[in-house]
Design an enzyme around this catalytic site. Structure first.
Site, short mmCIF file in Angstrom:
data_model
loop_
_atom_site.label_atom_id
_atom_site.label_comp_id
_atom_site.label_asym_id
_atom_site.label_seq_id
_atom_site.Cartn_x
_atom_site.Cartn_y
_atom_site.Cartn_z
N LYS A 1 -15.59 0.14 5.16
CA LYS A 1 -15.09 -0.87 6.08
C LYS A 1 -15.11 -2.24 5.41
CE LYS A 1 -17.20 -3.08 9.42
NZ LYS A 1 -16.54 -4.41 9.32
N CYS B 1 -23.01 -14.84 -3.38
CA CYS B 1 -24.38 -14.65 -2.89
C CYS B 1 -25.40 -15.15 -3.89
CB CYS B 1 -24.62 -13.18 -2.54
SG CYS B 1 -24.33 -12.03 -3.90
N GLU C 1 -28.72 -21.63 3.23
CA GLU C 1 -27.64 -21.19 2.35
C GLU C 1 -26.33 -21.79 2.83
OE1 GLU C 1 -25.90 -17.09 0.40
OE2 GLU C 1 -26.58 -17.03 2.48
#
Length: 470
Positions: A168, A275, A371
């Site tokens: 997905k 990331c 973040e």
């Protein structure tokens, strides 16, 4: 606009509904694609479950061959896939080409691995063999920042191990993944790989599905918690690669002019939507002024624009929600520090923000502690390296980090103190398919890539035999 279909049980099928996929550079639709319903998700899982017995019994050499064929198909269609990736994700075309061909290389790498039995003990008393077995149906959930490359962190390892897959992609970047599903359709037995697209409404259904034995998820820590909770009732295996707030610690012996370009790339590749990007940089007091000036120069010189345009170095943010979030972080930086480059959106169409450098900011600001996942970089001054490591470790995240110095002995001492899954020295963002990758603390559970990543898609079995029943 072309229609992009789901892959379920070896067939390309329409979704029970459709959805538009926007180009973040124009905010206009790139294409319309199939959107799966809950019933179609169930069909995909059922197909994967049916395909599992035969696929898991297929010789590993044949599974390797299928991975190589998928790699060849990706490479043969590389230019088309890269252009499509740029249109849906936003990154410059050269970077999209790197992602597409990098994904093919990851398929080839996993095709080179084996899952050999290991004899732990062979004596007169017993023979003990350790072996790896596939788990069953694996759900792979991939984010929007590197939709093709991060798919290749998961799918080839899962398939090589003998699992079947329901894949997905993110709701805002499904097109290149659906196209790869189309390319793989005739290269694998029906049901071995299924690809569905949703509007952020089927992730929980996939995670909690009783016939799924493992979830491999890359995304935010907030969503990772939900994935882990959804997998808990059935004690599904999970691999979670989650958020990060990587600290780069730059010691006083570093030449700011020489190091600035590498640090800039570490922070602003893919518009900072990485990331393991350098998301906060601790700079020694003795070189702080020069490092701020060098990074500001690079930010001012960066070419921001549509990723399909020649010479563009940085594209837009990928979606409206992230665009608004980063604009908010810029205001935090303006309040808590001093912006010396960037600090503004570009134009009035598309999710463009100039690379932004914020100096004279401290721990405790949201821009340092959280973040940002975008092109805004805080530079924090320090005087003592051990203190800088302690400040870096104060974060709840622990995905990566880096130490910058010419003193390698000192670099290794500091690297060992950093509470992070990966620590680089004099570089950042260096990944390869054979190097395991995973986070500490709230940055994840388990590992991906390398032999360790392959093992995560298997069940360890030990067979312990006596020489005779007597």
């Amino acid at each position: 606009m072309s229609a992009y279909k789901l892959l379920i049980d070896g067939r390309l099928v329409d979704g029970d509904s459709t959805m538009d996929v926007l180009n973040p550079a124009t905010e206009e639709p790139v294409a319309q694609c199939a959107r799966a319903s809950k019933a179609q998700l169930d069909e995909a899982v059922a197909a994967a479950k049916r395909a599992f017995p035969a696929w898991s019994a297929t010789a590993i050499d044949d599974r390797r061959g299928a991975l190589v064929k998928i790699a060849e198909a990706i490479e043969a269609n590389g230019q088309e896939l890269a252009r499509l990736l740029t249109q849906e994700q936003g990154k410059p075309l050269a970077d999209a080409m790197g992602e597409i061909f990098g994904a093919a290389a990851f398929f080839r790498y996993f095709a080179s691995l084996d899952l050999p039995q290991k004899v732990i003990e062979e004596t007169d008393q017993r023979r003990v063999v350790q072996r790896r077995k596939p788990l069953g149906v694996v759900g792979c959930i991939v984010p929007w920042n590197f939709p093709v490359l991060l798919m290749a962190f998961k799918v080839p390892a899962a398939l090589l191990a003998g699992n079947t897959v329901v894949l997905k992609p993110a709701a805002t970047t499904p097109l290149s993944t659906l196209k790869i599903g189309e390319l793989a359709k005739d290269l694998l037995p029906a049901g071995v790989l299924n690809v569905i697209a949703d509007a952020n409404d089927l992730g929980g259904e996939l995670t909690q599905h009783p016939d799924v034995r493992k979830i491999s998820f890359t995304g935010s820590t907030e969503t990772g918690r939900k994935v882990m909770a959804g997998a808990a009732d059935a004690l599904k295996r999970v691999t979670l690669e989650l958020g990060g707030n990587d600290a780069a610690i730059v010691l006083g012996d570093v030449d700011p002019k020489a190091a600035a370009a590498k640090i800039f790339t570490a922070a602003f590749q893919n518009a900072g939507q990485v990331c393991i990007a350098a998301k906060r940089v601790y700079v020694h007091d003795s070189i702080y002024e020069d490092m701020c000036a060098e990074l500001a120069k690079l930010a001012d010189a960066a070419v921001v624009g549509d990723g399909l345009e020649q010479g563009v170095q940085m594209g837009p943010l990928q979606n409206s929600a992230q665009f608004k979030k980063v604009l908010d972080f810029i205001e935090v930086g303006r309040r808590d520090g001093k912006i010396v480059a960037g600090g503004e959106r570009v134009g009035d169409q598309g999710y463009f923000i100039r690379p932004t450098i914020v100096r004279d900011i401290e721990d405790g600001s949201r821009l340092v502690d959280e973040e940002q996942f975008g092109p805004v970089l805080p530079l924090i001054r320090f005087k003592d390296a051990d203190e800088a490591v302690a400040r870096a470790n104060a974060s709840d995240y622990g995905l990566g980090g880096s130490i910058w110095t010419g003193d390698m002995e000192r670099a290794y001492q500091l690297a060992e103190q950093l509470d992070a899954g990966t620590v680089w020295i004099n570089k950042h963002l260096d990944l390869a398919p054979h190097i395991p990758f995973g986070g500490a603390k709230l940055s994840g559970v388990g590992s991906e890539l390398g032999e360790a990543g392959l093992a995560e898609f298997t069940q360890l079995q030990v067979i312990n035999a006596a020489p005779s029943p007597a």
